[in-house]
Scaffold this active site. Structure first.
Site, PDB file in Angstrom:
ATOM      1  N   GLU A 180       0.901  -1.169   0.000  1.00 37.79           N
ATOM      2  CA  GLU A 180       0.000   0.000   0.000  1.00 37.79           C
ATOM      3  C   GLU A 180       0.921   1.194   0.000  1.00 37.79           C
ATOM      4  OE1 GLU A 180      -1.290   3.350   1.134  1.00 37.79           O
ATOM      5  OE2 GLU A 180      -1.367   2.377   3.096  1.00 37.79           O
ATOM      6  N   CYS A 214      -0.926   9.038   3.837  1.00 36.20           N
ATOM      7  CA  CYS A 214      -0.991   8.719   2.412  1.00 36.20           C
ATOM      8  C   CYS A 214      -2.373   9.026   1.852  1.00 36.20           C
ATOM      9  CB  CYS A 214      -0.627   7.255   2.169  1.00 36.20           C
ATOM     10  SG  CYS A 214      -1.616   6.097   3.129  1.00 36.20           S
TER      11      CYS A 214
END
Length: 630
Positions: A180, A214
C-alpha cells in the site's frame, strides 16, 4: 494452531491493546509526533484489525467459502511498516500474517521503532509465542536489504512510498511484495456543495497529522462558481489559520510536527512555488519540526504540485470550469488511493462515482480515517503494489498464502455438486462450458461446472452486489467491485479445463480480456471466447515473453496478468519466470496461483475493490444522495 485457537489468540491481542490504550497514545506522541486526537483512533484501528482478521482467518478453513480449494500459509512474512501510522499499520500487518498462519518479522521505519517494540511486546503478552513475532528494529541500509531479500522470506508487506516499492523490487525482481503505497489525493467541491461542510472536511483531510497521511488531501479542486466563492475562500483561510500547531505534549494540539523535518520533498512543498502559483497562507517554521499549515493557489493541471505527493501540511487550490475537468485532473495522477466529492446534487454524484479512479471514495465527509471493515483500505494504480487486496476487507488474507486445488472424488463425479444451478449461469459463461463439454473427462467437467456455479453464487452474494456491512442510517459504506482489463497467459500444456475455468471467471467479471495461448484452442471454444469479447492470440513462449517485457517497459500502469500452466508446474515457477521477464516492475500485478474452483481466488484478479463512504445526512437531517445509485 487449530484455526479456532489462532483466532482466539488474535482476539486476546486486541483485548490487550485496548487495555494499553493510554501507554500506546503516549509512545505515539513522544516518538512519532502523533497528537491525541490522531493516536486515539489509531489504537482503535489496531484493535479492530486484530478482531477482524481473527474472524477472517476462520473463513480460510471453511469448505463452503473455499469451494474446491484449500489455503496454504507461507512460512515467513516481513512487515515493513511506516512511521506515519506507527500503531495501526504494523498491528494490521502482523495480525494479518498471523491470521494466515505465517510467522512474522516486523521491520518498522526507524522513527517509529519504540512504537513497534511496544506492539511486539503486546503480542507476546497476549500469548503469541516469541518466535512467531520478532522485532527487527533496523536502520534502512544493507542489513534491512538482506532481510527483505532473504530466500526464506515468502511475503513482504510494505506500507510506504512507491519509490520504496520500486527499490525493493530492483533488489529482488521476484519478491512477493504486497504494497500500500503513495497517494496524491483530491477533494472536488462543486457549486452545489455546502460550503461549511466542504471547508471543514478539506481542512481536516489536509492537515490532520500535519498532512503526513498517504490518504491526506493535498489538492482542492474548485468547480465553476465554487472557485470564485468568497465564502469558501474566507472560511478555508480562517479555518486553516486557526489550527493550534503544537507538540503532542499540549493536549489541545490540533497539528503536530513534521516527523522527518529535513525531508527534501516535504520542505520543497512548504517553501517553493510553481509557475503561476501564490501563497494564500504561507507556511512558517516554528522549530521542533512544527510548521504552520499552508495554502497555495494557482495550481494548474500537469504542474509539479498537481502530480506530486509531499507528505507535508500544505494544500493546493486548482480551479476548473466543469466537474468532468475536475475528474480528469484527479485521474491524471499516477496514484489512486483516496478521493473526495462535496456535492448536494445526485446527478453530479453519479457522474463522479462512474468516472473517478481511486480505491477509497468519500462523499460529503473527510477522506482520511478509514475504519476497518467499514471502509476497507487500498488504492488503484501506483497506490497498490502486487496481487493485493484491501486491508481490513474480506479478502486481504488470501494474498498471504497460496490457494491450492482440493479435488476429491466426492467433488468430481458427474451429477455431483457441479451440476446444481448450471442452468442459471450467465449465458456467456455457460457457452464456454458447452464449447468443451465433449472434450473433458467426467471429473474435469464436473469440477468446471462446480466452479462456474460457485462463481455465480459468489457474484450474487457479494461481487456483483454493492454490499454495506454496517447498515448505519447516518452513513452508507459500500464495498463494490469494478471490472478491470486483464491479460491472461496459458502456457504450453495448460489443461483445457483450467483455461476455461479462468476465462469463465474473467467473462463473469465483465472486463476486457486479452488471452495469449501457447496451444491452439478448439474452434468451438475460440468462437465462444470471441463472442464474449475476448481477444485471442496464439504465441509461443518467446513471443509471449517479448510482449510481457514490452508491456512492462512501456509503463503498464496498473496492468494485471494472470499466468497459468500445466498442473505439474508450480505457482512459484510461474511467478519467478514472469517476474524476471517484467524486471520486477511494481506496475505489473502478477497472478500465478494454481487454478481452483474457489470463486474468491479466481474472480479477484479480474476485479478492483472500491470502498465508497457517503454521509447520509446534512446536519442531522436525512439526505440520501445515493438512492438508486448504489
Amino acid at each position: 494452531m487449530d484455526p479456532a485457537e489462532r483466532a482466539a489468540a488474535l482476539h486476546r491481542v486486541g483485548d490487550v491493546l485496548a487495555a494499553r490504550r493510554a501507554e500506546l497514545i503516549e509512545v505515539a506522541g513522544s516518538e512519532a509526533g502523533k497528537t491525541i486526537d490522531q493516536s486515539d483512533p489509531e489504537v482503535s484501528e489496531a484493535i479492530d484489525f486484530c478482531h477482524h482478521y481473527a474472524e477472517s482467518s476462520l473463513l480460510l478453513h471453511d469448505s463452503e467459502h473455499m469451494v474446491g480449494a484449500r489455503f496454504a500459509p507461507v512460512d515467513v512474512t516481513v512487515v515493513a511498516s511506516p512511521w506515519n501510522f506507527p500503531l495501526a499499520i504494523p498491528t494490521g500487518g502482523v495480525a494479518a500474517a498471523l491470521a494466515a498462519g505465517s510467522a512474522v518479522i516486523l521491520k518498522p521505519a526507524p522513527p517509529a521503532r519504540r512504537c513497534a517494540a511496544e506492539l511486539v511486546r503486546t503480542f507476546h503478552d497476549a500469548g503469541i509465542p516469541e518466535d512467531l513475532v520478532v522485532l527487527a528494529p533496523l536502520e534502512d541500509g544493507d542489513v534491512s536489504r538482506h532481510l527483505v531479500t532473504h530466500k526464506d522470506v515468502d511475503r513482504v508487506v510494505l506500507t510506504g512510498s512507491y519509490d520504496t516499492a520500486r527499490l525493493f523490487r530492483s533488489w529482488k525482481p521476484d519478491m512477493h511484495l504486497l504494497g500500500e503505497t503513495s497517494g496524491k489525493n483530491a477533494i472536488i467541491v462543486t457549486p452545489s456543495a455546502d460550503p461549511d461542510i466542504a471547508v471543514r472536511d478539506a481542512v481536516y483531510s489536509a492537515f490532520a497529522h500535519a498532512g503526513q497521511k498517504c490518504s491526506a488531501s493535498s489538492l482542492l479542486v474548485l468547480v465553476s462558481s465554487a472557485s470564485t466563492s468568497e465564502r469558501i475562500a474566507r472560511q478555508l483561510v480562517d479555518a486553516t489559520a486557526s489550527l493550534r500547531v503544537r507538540l503532542p505534549l499540549s493536549l489541545d494540539s490540533q497539528m503536530g510536527p513534521v516527523v522527518v523535518p529535513d525531508d527534501e520533498k516535504a520542505v520543497r512543498g512548504l517553501t517553493t512555488l510553481g509557475s503561476g502559483e501564490h501563497w494564500v497562507l504561507k507556511p512558517r517554521y516554528l522549530g521542533d519540526g512544527l510548521w504552520t499549515p499552508g495554502i497555495r493557489a494557482g495550481v494548474v493541471p500537469g504542474s509539479e504540485f498537481h502530480l506530486t505527493e509531499y507528505f507535508a501540511p500544505v494544500i493546493g487550490i486548482m480551479r476548473v470550469d466543469t466537474l468532468q475537468e475536475a475528474i480528469e485532473a484527479v485521474n491524471a495522477v499516477d496514484y489512486g488511493l483516496t478521493s473526495g466529492l462535496q456535492t448536494l446534487d445526485a446527478t453530479e454524484l453519479a457522474i463522479w462515482l462512474e468516472g473517478v479512479q481511486a480505491g477509497n471514495l468519500y462523499v460529503n465527509r473527510g477522506i482520511t480515517g478509514a475504519i476497518v471493515r467499514r471502509q476497507p483500505f487500498g488504492g488503484w494504480k501506483r497506490s497498490a503494489i502486487g496481487s493485493t487486496t484491501k486491508a481490513g476487507g474480506p479478502s486481504y488474507l488470501l494474498g498471504l498464502g497460496e490457494v491450492e486445488p482440493a479435488r476429491g472424488k466426492d467433488k468430481g463425479e458427474p451429477g455431483g455438486p457441479g451440476d446444481q444451478g448450471i442452468s442459471a449461469l450467465d449465458p456467456r459463461v455457460a457457452s464456454l462450458c458447452d464449447a468443451v463439454s465433449g472434450q473433458l473427462g467426467a471429473a474435469d467437467l464436473a469440477e468446471l461446472r462446480r466452479a462456474m456455479v460457485a462463481d455465480a453464487s459468489a457474484w450474487r452474494a457479494g461481487y456483483g452486489a454493492n454490499r454495506d456491512v454496517t447498515g448505519l442510517a447516518c452513513e452508507r459504506n459500500i464495498l463494490r467491485y469494478r471490472a478491470v482489463d486483464v491479460v491472461v497467459r496459458a502456457g504450453q500444456g495448460t489443461a483445457l479445463a483450467d483455461l476455461v475455468r479462468v476465462m469463465a471467471a474473467g467473462v463473469r467479471a465483465g472486463g476486457f480480456i486479452s488471452l495469449s495461448v501457447a496451444d491452439r484452442l478448439p474452434q468451438p471454444l475460440q468462437n465462444a471466447l470471441l463472442a464474449a469479447g475476448v481477444q485471442v492470440a496464439v504465441e509461443d513462449q518467446g513471443a509471449w515473453d517479448a510482449r510481457l517485457a514490452e508491456l512492462s517497459a512501456s509503463g503498464g500502469l496498473g496492468t494485471r496478468v494472470r499466468v497459468i500452466g500445466p498442473r505439474e508446474q508450480t505457482s512459484a515457477a510461474r511467478w519467478s519466470h514472469a517476474s524476471r521477464v517484467t524486471g520486477g516492475s511494481p506496475d505489473i500485478a502478477l497472478y500465478t496461483g494454481a487454478v481452483t474452483a474457489c470463486p474468491h481466488s479466481e474472480l479477484l484478479p479480474f476485479l478492483r475493490e472500491q470502498a465508497v463512504a457517503i454521509t447520509n445526512h446534512r446536519f442531522g437531517t436525512p439526505l440520501d444522495l445515493a438512492e438508486g445509485l448504489l
